[in-house]
Scaffold this active site. Structure first.
Site, PDB file in Angstrom:
ATOM      1  N   LYS A   1      34.029 -70.994  -2.202  1.00  0.00           N
ATOM      2  CA  LYS A   1      32.481 -71.010  -2.362  1.00  0.00           C
ATOM      3  C   LYS A   1      32.067 -72.067  -1.787  1.00  0.00           C
ATOM      4  O   LYS A   1      31.062 -72.291  -0.888  1.00  0.00           O
ATOM      5  CB  LYS A   1      32.155 -71.216  -3.877  1.00  0.00           C
ATOM      6  CG  LYS A   1      30.684 -71.154  -4.308  1.00  0.00           C
ATOM      7  CD  LYS A   1      30.574 -70.699  -5.690  1.00  0.00           C
ATOM      8  CE  LYS A   1      30.674 -71.506  -6.862  1.00  0.00           C
ATOM      9  NZ  LYS A   1      29.672 -72.767  -6.751  1.00  0.00           N
TER      10      LYS A   1
ATOM     11  N   GLY B   1      23.545 -74.969  -7.283  1.00  0.00           N
ATOM     12  CA  GLY B   1      23.253 -76.295  -7.089  1.00  0.00           C
ATOM     13  C   GLY B   1      23.704 -76.791  -5.633  1.00  0.00           C
ATOM     14  O   GLY B   1      23.018 -77.640  -5.089  1.00  0.00           O
TER      15      GLY B   1
ATOM     16  N   SER C   1      30.217 -87.279  -6.188  1.00  0.00           N
ATOM     17  CA  SER C   1      29.658 -85.905  -6.329  1.00  0.00           C
ATOM     18  C   SER C   1      29.578 -85.412  -4.761  1.00  0.00           C
ATOM     19  O   SER C   1      29.012 -86.087  -3.913  1.00  0.00           O
ATOM     20  CB  SER C   1      28.258 -85.986  -6.701  1.00  0.00           C
ATOM     21  OG  SER C   1      27.411 -84.735  -6.399  1.00  0.00           O
TER      22      SER C   1
ATOM     23  N   ASP D   1      35.794 -78.508 -11.655  1.00  0.00           N
ATOM     24  CA  ASP D   1      35.210 -77.171 -12.238  1.00  0.00           C
ATOM     25  C   ASP D   1      36.423 -76.530 -13.066  1.00  0.00           C
ATOM     26  O   ASP D   1      36.073 -75.343 -13.368  1.00  0.00           O
ATOM     27  CB  ASP D   1      35.157 -76.345 -10.708  1.00  0.00           C
ATOM     28  CG  ASP D   1      33.715 -76.898 -10.056  1.00  0.00           C
ATOM     29  OD1 ASP D   1      32.864 -77.608 -10.702  1.00  0.00           O
ATOM     30  OD2 ASP D   1      33.661 -76.738  -8.781  1.00  0.00           O
TER      31      ASP D   1
ATOM     32  N   ARG E   1      31.638 -70.399 -15.050  1.00  0.00           N
ATOM     33  CA  ARG E   1      32.957 -71.012 -15.475  1.00  0.00           C
ATOM     34  C   ARG E   1      33.238 -71.041 -16.904  1.00  0.00           C
ATOM     35  O   ARG E   1      34.289 -70.990 -17.424  1.00  0.00           O
ATOM     36  CB  ARG E   1      33.245 -72.433 -14.724  1.00  0.00           C
ATOM     37  CG  ARG E   1      32.774 -72.325 -13.305  1.00  0.00           C
ATOM     38  CD  ARG E   1      33.667 -73.459 -12.556  1.00  0.00           C
ATOM     39  NE  ARG E   1      33.280 -73.414 -11.228  1.00  0.00           N
ATOM     40  CZ  ARG E   1      33.720 -72.707 -10.273  1.00  0.00           C
ATOM     41  NH1 ARG E   1      34.608 -71.965 -10.428  1.00  0.00           N
ATOM     42  NH2 ARG E   1      33.115 -72.799  -9.007  1.00  0.00           N
TER      43      ARG E   1
HETATM   44  C1  S3P Z   1      30.631 -78.671  -5.210  1.00  0.00           C
HETATM   45  C2  S3P Z   1      30.735 -80.102  -5.822  1.00  0.00           C
HETATM   46  C3  S3P Z   1      30.628 -80.487  -7.316  1.00  0.00           C
HETATM   47  C4  S3P Z   1      31.292 -78.885  -8.055  1.00  0.00           C
HETATM   48  C5  S3P Z   1      30.321 -77.778  -7.633  1.00  0.00           C
HETATM   49  C6  S3P Z   1      30.576 -77.615  -5.908  1.00  0.00           C
HETATM   50  C7  S3P Z   1      30.238 -78.522  -3.656  1.00  0.00           C
HETATM   51  O1  S3P Z   1      29.554 -80.600  -7.928  1.00  0.00           O
HETATM   52  O2  S3P Z   1      31.055 -79.197  -9.411  1.00  0.00           O
HETATM   53  O3  S3P Z   1      31.021 -76.376  -8.088  1.00  0.00           O
HETATM   54  O4  S3P Z   1      30.726 -77.552  -3.219  1.00  0.00           O
HETATM   55  O5  S3P Z   1      30.082 -79.810  -2.939  1.00  0.00           O
HETATM   56  P1  S3P Z   1      28.945 -82.046  -7.962  1.00  0.00           P
HETATM   57  O6  S3P Z   1      28.965 -82.671  -6.553  1.00  0.00           O
HETATM   58  O7  S3P Z   1      27.804 -82.057  -8.794  1.00  0.00           O
HETATM   59  O8  S3P Z   1      30.278 -82.694  -8.479  1.00  0.00           O
END
Ligand code: S3P
Length: 434
Positions: free
Chosen positions: A21, A93, A167, A319, A392
């Site tokens: 993903k 997100g 992050s 995750d 999840r």
């Molecule tokens: C992701 C970063 C992580 C992860 C999300 C995917 C990404 O989030 O939990 O499922 O693809 O950059 P955070 O950046 O909020 O930790």
């Protein structure tokens, strides 16, 4: 939708995982910002990645989808158009935060919005750095909808961002905006998060370098990004982890997942499982999208022991922590997971939801402000549990349910479709396989 899962001693199968993903979002976005046409294979099938694709189309990118493949005709760094309507990121997100960086950098006029869960998640963490870079981004309360006023002048650049939290989404938003700036952008995290953006942007021709002490510097340059003609997306380790976890918890468990991304920033959970005494192995099998790829094998029946997971380990298993909590219910001793307060602001409050769900199934789980304490092993028994609008949580509780005596009902099981469509039928099939 309610899915019923019957506890099973057996869990067997050999399969490949759906496309990753995180890499799929980035592949779509970076190909869109490149010049030339790029064919993406094995894109992640869930709703989240479809949202990114649709938002890019709404900004003028031509995208032809064919099953899990897509042809993306890049528009270059100057070719995006302000969308006519609100960009709906759904539950994703990653879509919202990465596209916020693109929109801020490209100076587009746009509104990014999402579902109820996404509207509840913190966005100040991207609005502040993007604002410091000169973007005109606003929101009523640091949450979506996010509004961007268009601007014709490019961002100045020359900013440094020392992030409070690890992050990958925040880091990526900043770097993506930095692509459009006049001067270099620097970013640093307290612990390294997944590095797909850095690896892939470099492969697309961006000038990124580590400058010591954890700083990453992106130098904008006049030349366009160039996508490779084809890019094949490796399997998602976060999806594979659920199948491997189910095998580990089954007395007669044996699962092999091929073609899985084995980027070290994504597989911290594997090391934790090894520490717990699980039978799990990784057999390198090549490379895809600039990442190592491997076959992952796991077997059940081993005696698991409790472990401690601290803040420095969290980013590489962020995750998979709900899954590790489910597995820890069957480990001898007290497992302590700490430094994971970020889990409270994911698609749901994952610490609260896992404590609640696992305790309903008969586990002994206590919540800490930044983690979980799990005493095991406890026999699990069937119950009604809630996915709480979170893919999840749905899948982690499903893995625990397979270990439980009787028929567990998972409410809101359809949320698994966000990252792993077909997860429940697959789980049932592997649990029934002889
Ligand atoms: C992701 C970063 C992580 C992860 C999300 C995917 C990404 O989030 O939990 O499922 O693809 O950059 P955070 O950046 O909020 O930790």
């Amino acid at each position: 939708m309610i899915e019923t899962l019957i506890g099973s001693r057996s869990f067997r199968g050999a399969l490949s995982a759906p496309g990753d993903k995180s890499i799929s979002h980035r592949a779509l976005i970076f190909a869109a910002l490149s010049e030339g046409t790029c064919r993406l294979d094995n894109l992640a099938p869930g709703d989240d990645v479809k949202r990114t694709a649709r938002c890019l189309e709404a900004m003028g990118v031509r995208l032809v989808r064919d099953g899990s493949a897509a042809m993306v005709r890049g528009v270059g760094l100057r070719g995006l158009a302000s969308p006519a309507a609100v960009l709906d990121c759904g539950n994703s997100g990653t879509t919202m935060r990465l596209l916020a960086g693109v929109i801020a950098g490209a100076g587009l006029e746009a509104v990014l919005d999402g579902d109820e869960s996404l509207r509840g998640r913190p966005m100040k963490r991207i609005l502040d750095p993007l604002g410091a870079m000169g973007a005109a981004a606003s929101s009523a309360n640091g949450r979506a909808p996010l509004r961007f006023a268009g601007r014709s002048e490019p961002l100045g650049g020359g900013t440094s961002h020392d992030l409070e939290m690890a992050s990958a989404q925040v880091k990526s938003a900043i770097l993506l905006a930095g692509l459009f700036a006049k001067a270099p952008t620097r970013v640093r995290e307290p612990h390294p998060s997944r590095d797909h953006t850095e690896r892939m942007l470099s492969a697309f021709g961006a000038k990124l370098r580590a400058t010591g002490d954890g700083w990453i510097e992106l130098e904008p340059r006049g030349e366009p990004l160039r996508a490779p003609p084809t890019l094949s997306i490796p399997g998602d380790p976060s999806s594979a982890a659920f199948l491997l976890g189910a095998a580990i918890l089954a007395d007669e468990g044996e699962v092999e997942v091929t073609g899985v991304d084995a980027n070290p920033t994504r597989i911290g959970w594997l090391h934790v499982l090894e520490r717990m005494g699980a039978e799990i192995e990784l057999l390198p099998s090549g490379e895809a999208a600039g990442d190592p790829v491997a076959t992952f094998r796991a077997r059940g029946g081993a005696r698991l022991v409790a472990t401690h997971v601290g803040p420095e380990e969290i980013p590489a298993l962020i995750d998979e922590l709900p899954l590790l909590a489910a597995i820890a219910t069957q480990a001898r001793g007290r497992t302590v997971l700490r430094g994971a307060a970020e889990l409270r602001v994911k698609e749901s409050d994952r610490l609260a939801r896992m404590a609640e769900g696992l305790n309903r199934l008969g586990a002994r789980v206590e919540e800490l402000p930044d983690g979980l304490v799990i005493d095991g092993p406890t026999p699990l028994r069937a119950a009604d549990v809630e996915a709480a609008g979170d893919h999840r949580i749905a899948m982690s509780l499903a893995v625990a349910a397979l270990r439980a005596e009787g028929e567990t009902r998972i409410h809101g099981a359809e949320w698994a479709d966000v990252s792993f469509p077909g997860f429940f039928p697959l789980l049932t099939r592997l649990a029934e396989a002889k």
